[in-house]
Scaffold this motif. Sequence first.
Motif, PDB file in Angstrom:
ATOM      1  N   ILE A 118       0.864  -1.179   0.000  1.00 17.61           N
ATOM      2  CA  ILE A 118       0.000   0.000   0.000  1.00 17.61           C
ATOM      3  C   ILE A 118       0.901   1.230   0.000  1.00 17.61           C
ATOM      4  O   ILE A 118       1.765   1.376   0.873  1.00 17.61           O
ATOM      5  N   THR A 171      -4.219   7.067  -1.396  1.00 21.57           N
ATOM      6  CA  THR A 171      -3.771   5.685  -1.205  1.00 21.57           C
ATOM      7  C   THR A 171      -3.994   4.861  -2.467  1.00 21.57           C
ATOM      8  O   THR A 171      -5.047   4.975  -3.099  1.00 21.57           O
ATOM      9  N   GLU A 173      -2.931   0.619  -3.935  1.00 17.56           N
ATOM     10  CA  GLU A 173      -2.372  -0.668  -3.507  1.00 17.56           C
ATOM     11  C   GLU A 173      -2.318  -1.627  -4.683  1.00 17.56           C
ATOM     12  O   GLU A 173      -3.014  -1.451  -5.693  1.00 17.56           O
TER      13      GLU A 173
END
Length: 514
Positions: A118, A171, A173
């Motif tokens: 992440i 974010t 990932e």
Amino acid sequence: MAWALKLPLTDEVIESGLVQDFDASLSGIGQELGAGAYSMSDVLALPIFKQEESNLPPDSEKILPFQYVLCAATSPAVKLHDETLTYLNQGQSYEIRMLDNRKIGELPEITGKMVKSIIRVVFHDRRLQYTEHQQLEGWRWNRPGDRILDLDIPLSVGIIDPRSNPTQLNTVEFLWDPSKRTSVFIQVHCISTEFTMRKHGGEKGVPFRIQIDTFKENESTEYTEHLHSASCQIKVFKPKGADRKQKTDREKMEKRAPQEKEKYQPSYETTILTECSPWPEVTYVNNSPSPGFNSTHNSFTISEGNGSPSHQPEPVVPTADNLLPTATPQDAQQWLLRNRFSPFSRLFTNFSGADLLKLTREDVIQICGPADGIRLFNALKGRVVRPRLTIYVCQESQQSDQQSKHENGDGTAFFVYHAIYLEELTATELTEKIAQLFSISPRQINQIFKQGPTGIHVLVSDEMIQNFQDEVCFVLDTMKELLRAKASPGTPEERKSVLRLPGGEPKTPLSTSL
């Protein structure tokens, strides 16, 4: 002079003896140092020159399982013992190389398997970390549809199942195989000056951090077992701004004296992310699902009751949900969520009610910022907002009953008044508050009158309410209004009524037409 006769030594003999003694004293480094050349590496291998190496922390000898390298040059204007600083251009793609540093036999459980990483762009400043959710929501409001961090998937190599959560703008990932070459390209779309406190032009931007957390699968095939985390400090400029800033720093360093240059780090072509603690997961609403791409929960809590058509709030002053000193940390978390302080719930995770109540005004302002700090402090102290106008009303029927009892000698007359608190100071608001008081629909009240001089009925308007005296008393009297039905002209139909508010003095009648 007899002692001089016992040393018939020539100068050559004395010099030869001194050289032999000197050679013998330096014979401990692996070879004799005589008239020939000696090896400097052997001298540096002496224990006295190894003190610096022995003073390094034990962690420096630890080989980390992974290493992440950001392909961007570090700034030359960083002092020796400070953390490196890297300048990035807004929206430009930068490569991060994901390297496997494991020794043979280390972490065999992930051999041939995927791991999840992440990548986050977070605030470096602790003060901004406390208000991260608010800062990101403000950015979302000003830049609708944009993201703070994106993956450049066409340029990336070796990543599988890349994802970006619409509710987590900073974010991304993905999955990757440590045994294969992996490079991920990222783009940062926010600039450092967007989060400065005061914007007058020429201000310094706030630093960010790029942090990478890597996880392996657990027994339930979920990637939740932490393996490694690393981060670096960055500043983001408008396009081409990072190149200009790097050039400016380099020119400044070239102008410094040699002694000053020794106090600064050299500029490296790449930035190595250093090991750090894993970034804590933030939950903004109560009972929200764990962060994932199937979660669609909102970031804001909505208090229940205000929008419910069947909810009839009590006609009392709006009071704060006071936090008690006996509240447990779990109760304190619930209180923060109910009072719209969810962005700070992670910060106050282990705070009980007593802990929160001990905070001073300066403490909460420093932690939460001026706006939310003052709001939290007032909520903790149970401070309520005084209504703009307060009036007291009593039903005429109740007053008549008590008056007759008093006249019959049944005791002292006891009149019960109800408080009505007005904020908007409009006739519509007064109608709704009276309807709530008597548990009827506002549609059942046709008009409100105030009894004026010589008993006349004056229609209550917004302007009249705005000129009411605070805490004046009224006696409510209802009058039935008879209307004839259009279908059958001879049939009277009871429809709505009138509230009479007598007079302008204490116990003034107020009439409602019901």
